[in-house]
Scaffold this motif. Sequence first.
Motif, short mmCIF file in Angstrom:
data_model
loop_
_atom_site.label_atom_id
_atom_site.label_comp_id
_atom_site.label_asym_id
_atom_site.label_seq_id
_atom_site.Cartn_x
_atom_site.Cartn_y
_atom_site.Cartn_z
N GLN A 139 46.67 50.43 42.15
CA GLN A 139 45.92 50.36 43.40
C GLN A 139 46.56 51.26 44.44
O GLN A 139 47.77 51.25 44.62
N THR A 140 45.72 52.05 45.13
CA THR A 140 46.22 52.95 46.16
C THR A 140 45.67 52.62 47.55
O THR A 140 46.19 53.13 48.54
N ALA A 141 44.64 51.78 47.63
CA ALA A 141 44.08 51.40 48.93
C ALA A 141 43.25 50.14 48.75
O ALA A 141 42.74 49.86 47.66
N SER A 142 43.12 49.37 49.84
CA SER A 142 42.28 48.17 49.82
C SER A 142 41.78 47.90 51.24
O SER A 142 42.57 47.88 52.19
N TRP A 143 40.45 47.73 51.38
CA TRP A 143 39.85 47.57 52.70
C TRP A 143 38.77 46.49 52.69
O TRP A 143 38.10 46.27 51.69
N ALA A 144 38.60 45.84 53.84
CA ALA A 144 37.51 44.88 54.01
C ALA A 144 36.18 45.61 53.96
O ALA A 144 36.06 46.76 54.40
N ALA A 145 35.16 44.95 53.42
CA ALA A 145 33.85 45.59 53.25
C ALA A 145 32.74 44.56 53.43
O ALA A 145 32.96 43.34 53.38
N HIS A 146 31.54 45.06 53.65
CA HIS A 146 30.32 44.26 53.62
C HIS A 146 29.49 44.69 52.41
O HIS A 146 29.54 45.86 51.99
N ASN A 147 28.70 43.77 51.89
CA ASN A 147 27.67 44.09 50.91
C ASN A 147 26.36 43.48 51.40
O ASN A 147 26.23 43.17 52.59
N ALA A 148 25.39 43.32 50.53
CA ALA A 148 24.05 42.90 50.96
C ALA A 148 24.03 41.48 51.52
O ALA A 148 24.86 40.63 51.16
N LEU A 149 23.05 41.23 52.37
CA LEU A 149 22.91 39.96 53.07
C LEU A 149 22.94 38.76 52.12
O LEU A 149 23.61 37.75 52.41
N LYS A 150 22.24 38.85 51.00
CA LYS A 150 22.12 37.71 50.09
C LYS A 150 23.08 37.79 48.91
O LYS A 150 22.92 37.03 47.94
N GLY A 151 24.04 38.70 48.97
CA GLY A 151 25.05 38.75 47.92
C GLY A 151 24.71 39.73 46.82
O GLY A 151 24.42 40.90 47.09
#
Length: 254
Positions: free
Chosen positions: A108-120
Amino acid sequence: MITRMSPVALVAASLFLTGCGGGAVAATGHATGSAPAPAAPSSSSPSPSPSSEISAEAAPRQLPGVGPRMLARIPATTEQVVLVAGRGEDSPLSTLALYERTDDGWQQTASWAAHNALKGWSDHHMAGDLHSPIGVYSLTDAGGLLKDPGTKLSYDQGSGFVSPGIGFEGESLAGSFDYVIAINYNRQPGTSPLDWTRPLGSSRGGGIWIHVDHGGPTHGCVSIAEDHMKELLRTLDPARHPVVVMGDAASLSH
């Protein structure tokens, strides 16, 4: 026969028919962008047996939480993986991590918070279902409203990368498509992210991108902060055949 809509009508309709990229104005043309070793045991600790030493050294580091069936879908030539792990099947929250293949396995070289679609998440994504598609997809093409930040991926800059309106939590969508990476779900690789070719048919959606986060759930895409988008764009290298592995934790574990 393809029926062409006006750009304004296309934007309004496509937000409900496709993934996040449906909010962008369709366009033609495509610009090409620029090209640890284990710690030694302490003297007070018992030495491992020869057999345990061999098995520990021989076992490569795997992608955490990714099961054998999903791992088998990653091409042998792939040396970069973007792993998007959803918090839950119905959750719009996830983590995006970047992994590089090394002689010892995946690092692993990076890790960031993210969003995906509204219903998963869904393993059978359909247009307008407000789910992100589960699976392994290649990453070959990028673009955005802003100029190329220095990616090796093909990069299409243009005014078509606009994201009008507000998000599900009332946030402005302005700037969401400043930088995008097309996820090769139901699209033709080697074309602009704005290309509307849908090999699986329009009913299966499309326009699934990694793009700049706007502070809320997406229609189907994955989003991360703008600085992280620029870092990801500069890191991905088509010579290393990058892919995205994406889904909720339970689905990834298969």
